[in-house]
Design a protein around this motif. Structure first.
Motif, PDB file in Angstrom:
ATOM      1  N   SER A  77     -65.963 -26.694  27.078  1.00 58.16           N
ATOM      2  CA  SER A  77     -64.572 -26.374  26.758  1.00 58.16           C
ATOM      3  C   SER A  77     -64.088 -25.237  27.645  1.00 58.16           C
ATOM      4  O   SER A  77     -64.854 -24.341  28.000  1.00 58.16           O
ATOM      5  CB  SER A  77     -64.434 -25.935  25.291  1.00 58.16           C
ATOM      6  OG  SER A  77     -65.021 -26.860  24.412  1.00 58.16           O
ATOM      7  N   LEU A  78     -62.826 -25.293  28.008  1.00 60.58           N
ATOM      8  CA  LEU A  78     -62.182 -24.145  28.636  1.00 60.58           C
ATOM      9  C   LEU A  78     -60.700 -24.173  28.312  1.00 60.58           C
ATOM     10  O   LEU A  78     -60.143 -25.219  27.979  1.00 60.58           O
ATOM     11  CB  LEU A  78     -62.410 -24.108  30.154  1.00 60.58           C
ATOM     12  CG  LEU A  78     -61.773 -25.147  31.090  1.00 60.58           C
ATOM     13  CD1 LEU A  78     -60.277 -24.882  31.336  1.00 60.58           C
ATOM     14  CD2 LEU A  78     -62.490 -25.151  32.431  1.00 60.58           C
ATOM     15  N   ARG A  79     -60.067 -23.023  28.396  1.00 59.38           N
ATOM     16  CA  ARG A  79     -58.619 -22.925  28.248  1.00 59.38           C
ATOM     17  C   ARG A  79     -58.018 -22.496  29.571  1.00 59.38           C
ATOM     18  O   ARG A  79     -58.536 -21.604  30.242  1.00 59.38           O
ATOM     19  CB  ARG A  79     -58.253 -21.934  27.138  1.00 59.38           C
ATOM     20  CG  ARG A  79     -58.636 -22.427  25.750  1.00 59.38           C
ATOM     21  CD  ARG A  79     -58.108 -21.517  24.652  1.00 59.38           C
ATOM     22  NE  ARG A  79     -58.519 -22.002  23.344  1.00 59.38           N
ATOM     23  CZ  ARG A  79     -57.865 -22.931  22.638  1.00 59.38           C
ATOM     24  NH1 ARG A  79     -56.764 -23.465  23.145  1.00 59.38           N
ATOM     25  NH2 ARG A  79     -58.312 -23.313  21.456  1.00 59.38           N
ATOM     26  N   ASP A  80     -56.928 -23.149  29.944  1.00 58.64           N
ATOM     27  CA  ASP A  80     -56.291 -22.789  31.205  1.00 58.64           C
ATOM     28  C   ASP A  80     -55.492 -21.500  31.029  1.00 58.64           C
ATOM     29  O   ASP A  80     -55.533 -20.853  29.982  1.00 58.64           O
ATOM     30  CB  ASP A  80     -55.435 -23.943  31.731  1.00 58.64           C
ATOM     31  CG  ASP A  80     -54.198 -24.219  30.878  1.00 58.64           C
ATOM     32  OD1 ASP A  80     -53.905 -23.438  29.939  1.00 58.64           O
ATOM     33  OD2 ASP A  80     -53.518 -25.229  31.145  1.00 58.64           O
ATOM     34  N   ASP A  81     -54.756 -21.128  32.077  1.00 57.44           N
ATOM     35  CA  ASP A  81     -54.041 -19.856  32.060  1.00 57.44           C
ATOM     36  C   ASP A  81     -52.929 -19.817  31.019  1.00 57.44           C
ATOM     37  O   ASP A  81     -52.412 -18.746  30.694  1.00 57.44           O
ATOM     38  CB  ASP A  81     -53.450 -19.561  33.446  1.00 57.44           C
ATOM     39  CG  ASP A  81     -54.529 -19.390  34.499  1.00 57.44           C
ATOM     40  OD1 ASP A  81     -55.640 -18.975  34.129  1.00 57.44           O
ATOM     41  OD2 ASP A  81     -54.264 -19.673  35.683  1.00 57.44           O
ATOM     42  N   VAL A 138     -54.043 -23.820  27.145  1.00 57.98           N
ATOM     43  CA  VAL A 138     -54.249 -25.227  26.807  1.00 57.98           C
ATOM     44  C   VAL A 138     -55.749 -25.532  26.845  1.00 57.98           C
ATOM     45  O   VAL A 138     -56.449 -25.152  27.791  1.00 57.98           O
ATOM     46  CB  VAL A 138     -53.480 -26.146  27.776  1.00 57.98           C
ATOM     47  CG1 VAL A 138     -53.764 -27.614  27.470  1.00 57.98           C
ATOM     48  CG2 VAL A 138     -51.983 -25.863  27.697  1.00 57.98           C
ATOM     49  N   LEU A 139     -56.231 -26.233  25.832  1.00 60.68           N
ATOM     50  CA  LEU A 139     -57.658 -26.532  25.705  1.00 60.68           C
ATOM     51  C   LEU A 139     -58.023 -27.812  26.435  1.00 60.68           C
ATOM     52  O   LEU A 139     -57.361 -28.845  26.295  1.00 60.68           O
ATOM     53  CB  LEU A 139     -58.026 -26.676  24.224  1.00 60.68           C
ATOM     54  CG  LEU A 139     -59.475 -27.041  23.904  1.00 60.68           C
ATOM     55  CD1 LEU A 139     -60.416 -25.909  24.312  1.00 60.68           C
ATOM     56  CD2 LEU A 139     -59.624 -27.368  22.416  1.00 60.68           C
ATOM     57  N   ALA A 148     -64.946 -34.086  34.326  1.00 64.25           N
ATOM     58  CA  ALA A 148     -64.454 -34.977  33.278  1.00 64.25           C
ATOM     59  C   ALA A 148     -63.615 -34.249  32.226  1.00 64.25           C
ATOM     60  O   ALA A 148     -63.252 -34.850  31.207  1.00 64.25           O
ATOM     61  CB  ALA A 148     -65.637 -35.689  32.604  1.00 64.25           C
ATOM     62  N   LEU A 149     -63.306 -32.986  32.422  1.00 60.37           N
ATOM     63  CA  LEU A 149     -62.499 -32.253  31.452  1.00 60.37           C
ATOM     64  C   LEU A 149     -61.164 -32.948  31.203  1.00 60.37           C
ATOM     65  O   LEU A 149     -60.467 -33.339  32.136  1.00 60.37           O
ATOM     66  CB  LEU A 149     -62.252 -30.828  31.940  1.00 60.37           C
ATOM     67  CG  LEU A 149     -63.418 -29.842  31.803  1.00 60.37           C
ATOM     68  CD1 LEU A 149     -63.145 -28.593  32.630  1.00 60.37           C
ATOM     69  CD2 LEU A 149     -63.681 -29.484  30.343  1.00 60.37           C
ATOM     70  N   GLU A 150     -60.818 -33.088  29.933  1.00 57.38           N
ATOM     71  CA  GLU A 150     -59.561 -33.721  29.549  1.00 57.38           C
ATOM     72  C   GLU A 150     -58.800 -32.803  28.599  1.00 57.38           C
ATOM     73  O   GLU A 150     -59.399 -32.081  27.808  1.00 57.38           O
ATOM     74  CB  GLU A 150     -59.822 -35.060  28.861  1.00 57.38           C
ATOM     75  CG  GLU A 150     -60.459 -36.105  29.764  1.00 57.38           C
ATOM     76  CD  GLU A 150     -60.694 -37.412  29.049  1.00 57.38           C
ATOM     77  OE1 GLU A 150     -60.525 -37.448  27.809  1.00 57.38           O
ATOM     78  OE2 GLU A 150     -61.041 -38.404  29.709  1.00 57.38           O
ATOM     79  N   PRO A 151     -57.457 -32.834  28.667  1.00 54.97           N
ATOM     80  CA  PRO A 151     -56.674 -31.970  27.783  1.00 54.97           C
ATOM     81  C   PRO A 151     -56.735 -32.442  26.337  1.00 54.97           C
ATOM     82  O   PRO A 151     -56.903 -33.629  26.062  1.00 54.97           O
ATOM     83  CB  PRO A 151     -55.249 -32.094  28.336  1.00 54.97           C
ATOM     84  CG  PRO A 151     -55.228 -33.445  28.984  1.00 54.97           C
ATOM     85  CD  PRO A 151     -56.610 -33.648  29.550  1.00 54.97           C
ATOM     86  N   GLU A 152     -56.602 -31.492  25.422  1.00 56.23           N
ATOM     87  CA  GLU A 152     -56.595 -31.834  24.002  1.00 56.23           C
ATOM     88  C   GLU A 152     -55.428 -32.757  23.671  1.00 56.23           C
ATOM     89  O   GLU A 152     -55.540 -33.648  22.828  1.00 56.23           O
ATOM     90  CB  GLU A 152     -56.516 -30.554  23.173  1.00 56.23           C
ATOM     91  CG  GLU A 152     -56.652 -30.774  21.676  1.00 56.23           C
ATOM     92  CD  GLU A 152     -56.614 -29.479  20.906  1.00 56.23           C
ATOM     93  OE1 GLU A 152     -57.331 -29.364  19.898  1.00 56.23           O
ATOM     94  OE2 GLU A 152     -55.863 -28.567  21.313  1.00 56.23           O
TER      95      GLU A 152
END
Length: 421
Positions: free
Chosen positions: A80-84, A87-88, A126-130
Motif C-alpha cells: 500500500s502507498l498513498r500519493d501526494d 489517495v490510496l 501492479a498498484l491500483e487506486p482504491e
C-alpha cells in the motif's frame, strides 16, 4: 486501461466523472524506513526483509524475502502507498511459502490476485487506486513514496488474507544523493533542471509529458541519477503559461532547447528529447523542425499534430480532425476514444502530418499495445515507414520500435512498467 482516456476526453471537451475524495485510513505507528522489520504486535510471527534495506530509488529493484512462516504456508502479500494527495493505492498477491517456511519474491510465483507468476516488483507496478480514475503520479520529487508491505495469513476472500503476520515499511526516493534541482524561469521558459552530482558536462535531455499540463519532474529527477542533465519542461497549465491547450508555438520549445544547449553543465553538440503521448508528438515536431536535436525517444506519440494548432515561423499544423460518433462505451461505462481521431493519411487531415522526413535525429519509438487514447502502434509504424523511405537522404536514422503488451499512454513511472525503458 480505460482510465487512461481521461485527459484526452477533457481536451476534446468530453465530460469527466470526478469521484469524491474519501477519508484517509488510520495510520500505523511511525516507522523507521531503515529497519528490516517494523512494528510487530505479539501475534506476528514472520519477518519481512528488504534488500537494499535503507534508502532506495523508485526505479531501483528491491528483493523481498519473508521468513518465519510455516512450511508451505499460504499467505497474502499486500502493498500500500498513498500519493501526494492522500489517495490510496494497493496490490494483493497470493503466495505459498517453500518447505523451509521462506517466501522469496524473486523465486516464488504469485498464485493470484493483482498479478500472477514470478514478479519480484509486482508489488509496485501492479498498484491500483482504491477508487477508479486515479493515477499514481509523484508531484513532489523531494519527498519519497512510503510503501507499506504486509504479510497476511491465508488466501481469504477477495484476496484480502487473514491475520497479520508481518509488516515492513519501504521508502522509494526520486532524487539520488547529490542530484541538484534547479527551477528555470528564464524568458518564457518554465521548467526544472536536474543535474547529476558528478562534475559535468552531461548529455542533455528535454522531458515532456502529455495532455493535462503542469510540471511533472519525477522522470527527469530519476534520469539525472543516471548521469543526464534533464529539463522537465512545462508548456501549459502551469505558472503564467496558457491554461488551455488550444494553440502552441514551437518557438517556446526552441527557446528551451537553446537554454539547455547553452548551459555550462550540458555538453553538445545537441540534446535529446523524451516525451510521452502529446509530449511524444511534440518531440516528433521538435525533431522535425528545430536544430540541435540529436536523438528522440517517442513513447506512444502521434505522427500527426493533435488537439492544439501548432505554429512555427509562419507555418501552421492544424489539429487532426475528430469524430465523436466513434466513441465506444465499455462494459464498465468508460468512454473508449481509440477511434475518435481521423486518419492522418487521408483527405484534408494529411495537413496535420508531422514532416518527420525533415529530421536529422535518431529515433526510438516505444508503443503500448493497450493504449486506448489513440493508435500508438499504427503511428509508430507510419513514422518508421516515412523514415525508411528517406534513408538515402538521412542515413543516421535509427528505425526502432519497442512494443510492450498491456502498456498505455499513462503508464509513466519506470517501476510500473514490466519492461524497463
Amino acid at each position: 486501461m480505460m482510465a487512461s482516456s481521461s485527459p484526452l476526453r477533457r481536451a476534446f471537451g468530453l465530460g469527466l466523472w470526478n469521484p469524491r475524495s474519501w477519508a484517509c485510513l488510520p495510520k500505523p505507528p511511525k516507522l523507521r524506513s531503515s529497519s528490516l522489520v517494523s512494528w510487530v504486535p505479539g501475534r506476528m510471527a514472520a519477518t519481512v526483509s528488504l534488500e537494499p534495506a535503507g534508502r532506495c530509488r523508485w526505479d531501483e529493484p528491491v528483493r523481498i524475502i519473508v521468513r518465519g512462516l510455516a512450511p508451505e504456508q499460504l499467505v497474502t502479500l499486500r502493498s500500500s502507498l498513498r500519493d501526494d494527495k492522500g489517495v490510496l493505492f494497493q496490490t494483493r498477491a497470493r503466495y505459498r511459502a517453500d518447505p523451509g517456511g521462506e517466501l522469496d519474491l524473486a523465486r516464488a510465483p504469485a498464485l493470484g490476485g493483482s498479478f500472477v507468476g514470478i514478479e519480484p516488483m509486482g508489488f509496485l507496478w501492479a498498484l491500483e487506486p482504491e477508487k477508479p480514475l486515479r493515477r499514481l503520479v509523484k508531484r513532489d520529487v523531494q519527498t519519497p513514496f512510503v510503501v507499506e508491505l504486509e504479510v497476511l495469513d491465508g488466501h481469504g476472500g477477495q484476496g484480502e488474507g487473514g491475520r497479520l503476520l508481518g509488516r515492513a515499511v519501504h521508502e522509494r526516493h526520486f532524487l539520488a544523493p547529490g542530484v541538484r534541482r534547479e527551477p528555470v524561469r528564464t524568458g518564457r521558459v518554465r521548467a526544472t533542471l536536474f543535474l547529476p552530482p558528478e562534475p559535468g558536462p552531461f548529455p542533455g535531455i528535454v522531458d515532456l509529458f502529455g495532455v493535462g499540463g503542469g510540471l511533472l519532474e519525477y522522470r527527469a529527477s530519476l534520469l539525472a541519477g543516471k548521469g543526464f542533465a534533464v529539463m522537465a519542461l512545462a508548456y501549459y497549465n502551469y505558472d503564467d503559461l496558457p491554461k488551455d491547450l488550444k494553440t502552441l508555438h514551437l518557438e517556446y520549445f526552441e527557446e528551451a532547447v537553446n537554454y539547455l544547449l547553452n548551459h555550462p553543465q550540458v555538453k553538445g553538440p545537441g540534446v535529446g528529447l523524451l516525451g510521452i503521448s502529446k509530449g511524444g508528438e511534440l518531440c516528433l515536431s521538435m525533431a522535425s523542425f528545430l536544430k540541435g536535436i540529436t536523438a528522440a525517444v517517442i513513447i506512444n506519440g502521434s505522427i500527426a499534430n493533435v488537439v492544439a494548432t501548432l505554429h512555427y515561423q509562419g507555418k501552421i499544423l492544424p489539429p487532426l480532425g475528430v469524430n465523436y460518433s466513434r466513441i465506444k462505451t465499455t462494459r464498465d461505462g468508460f468512454a473508449d476514444i481509440l477511434d475518435v481521431l481521423n486518419s492522418p493519411l487521408e483527405g484534408p487531415d494529411q495537413k496535420s502530418l508531422i514532416p518527420v522526413e525533415r529530421s536529422e535525429s535518431t529515433f526510438l519509438f516505444l508503443v503500448g499495445q493497450d493504449d486506448h487514447n489513440w493508435k500508438s502502434e499504427f503511428y509508430a509504424n507510419e513514422a518508421s515507414k516515412c523514415l525508411q523511405a528517406h534513408d538515402c537522404d538521412i542515413p543516421t536514422h535509427l528505425k526502432s520500435r519497442w512494443p510492450w503488451p498491456g502498456g498505455s499512454a499513462v503508464q509513466r513511472q519506470p517501476s510500473l512498467w514490466k519492461s524497463w525503458v
